[in-house]
Design an enzyme around this catalytic site. Structure first.
Site: not given
Ligand code: MRU
Length: 340
Positions: A45, A231
């Site tokens: 995240g 992200d």
């Molecule tokens: O691959 P991840 O689990 O790290 O991806 C996370 C996401 O895409 C979330 O939707 C994104 O980080 C926003 S979270 C506050």
């Protein structure tokens, strides 16, 4: 709930790979361990990754103290730690933002105590900002409405509380009655494993769906608004988020619904003009070709596994940030709100 905590000279992380079956905290004493935990997605995240990296540099500074490194050798050691943390995951810009902030403090001569204060401040600011954007975004959640989520943008993905899930927690706290449809989010199932876990813990009524079911629920009138995190957000408002967010956005547009993105300033990358410049992490084929340990396709079949996609600004109704809402989503509005 907070997915990471500093305690007695160590960074403690919830191992998110084991949820919802097991809540296990793991400890990191060295910055190398933090880099490994970001890479293997023990912590994941965008904002949570950034904060873990900030604490990772505190650990590196402690290691330098323990080895009595001074001057140039200390600087070189911390630079190597920073480089290693930066090489873990390429898409979420919060990682580079945090390393930049802490790196600048190191360059200015900050010692371990000052670095720890900085990491803790970034952590507290993240949680407070999440709450603020959730209060703005909660206006979209009206009694009886259906909300779609994708991936996990809750407390687990942040310093605590959450971005995309923040309006849901605020509206629930205010007693609004609504229903959440949770995209399972193939291939790593952050929706099924993490978002459903957080909603269940908070007592928010929800239903898990496979990603390919959302469009038919929209057509049936069960969903009015989709909420996601981000992200990396470019200067024109294009948003990189978990793979599948773009499909959600196209379906939302087709059905005349609303898509709101929630993200703090640390997720904005104003150095890039559009989403076309966002580096997209490509992950192991095994995440697609296997179900757990079991292969689900012929041995010779290859898979494509980008971790993220880019949703163009024109498909997004609003971006709620810790600096206030951006709507309509265009370069001028992004610049205006981010200046604040
Ligand atoms: O691959 P991840 O689990 O790290 O991806 C996370 C996401 O895409 C979330 O939707 C994104 O980080 C926003 S979270 C506050």
């Amino acid at each position: 709930m907070r997915p990471l905590e500093w305690s007695e000279g160590e960074l403690k992380l919830i191992d998110q790979r084991l949820l919802p079956g097991k809540v296990l905290w793991v400890s990191c004493r060295r910055s190398q361990e933090v880099a490994a935990r970001i890479s293997d997605m023990t912590v994941r995240g965008a904002p949570a990754i950034g904060l873990a990296a900030a604490y990772g540099l505190v650990l590196a500074s402690q290691e330098a103290d323990d080895a009595a490194l001074k001057g140039e050798s200390r600087r070189r050691f911390l630079q190597a730690a920073r480089k290693e943390l930066a090489a873990t995951r390429p898409t979420a810009v919060n990682l580079f933002w945090a390393l930049e902030r802490c790196g600048a403090a190191i360059e200015a001569g900050a010692e371990t105590g000052a670095l720890l204060e900085l990491a803790k401040r970034l952590h507290e600011e993240d949680v407070a900002g999440n709450r603020r954007m959730g209060e703005d975004g909660a206006k979209l959640i009206t009694p009886g409405c259906g909300v779609l989520t994708h991936c996990n943008a809750g407390a687990l993905a942040t310093g605590g509380w959450g971005t995309g899930l923040s309006p849901i927690f605020v509206a629930h706290e205010r007693g609004v009655k609504f229903h959440v449809f949770v995209d399972e989010t193939r291939p790593r199932l952050q929706g099924a494993r993490l978002t459903a876990f957080e909603l269940a813990q908070a007592g928010v009524p929800h239903t898990l769906i496979c990603d390919n079911m959302a469009a038919s629920l929209m057509r049936a009138g069960k969903i009015q608004v989709a909420l996601t995190g981000a992200d990396r957000i470019a200067a024109n408002g294009d948003v990189a988020n978990k793979i599948g967010t773009y499909s959600v956005a196209v379906n939302v547009k087709h059905h005349g619904l609303r898509l709101a993105v929630l993200a703090p300033k640390s997720t904005f990358d104003l150095s890039i003009a559009s989403g076309a410049q966002i580096p997209i992490e490509e992950r192991s084929q095994d995440e697609v070709t296997q179900w757990g340990e079991e292969r689900i396709c012929p041995a010779e079949t290859k898979a494509f596994n980008p971790g993220f996609d880019v949703t163009p600004a024109e498909l997004i109704s609003a971006i709620f940030t810790d600096r206030g809402p951006i709507s309509p989503v265009n370069p001028a509005e992004v610049a205006r709100v981010m200046k604040g």
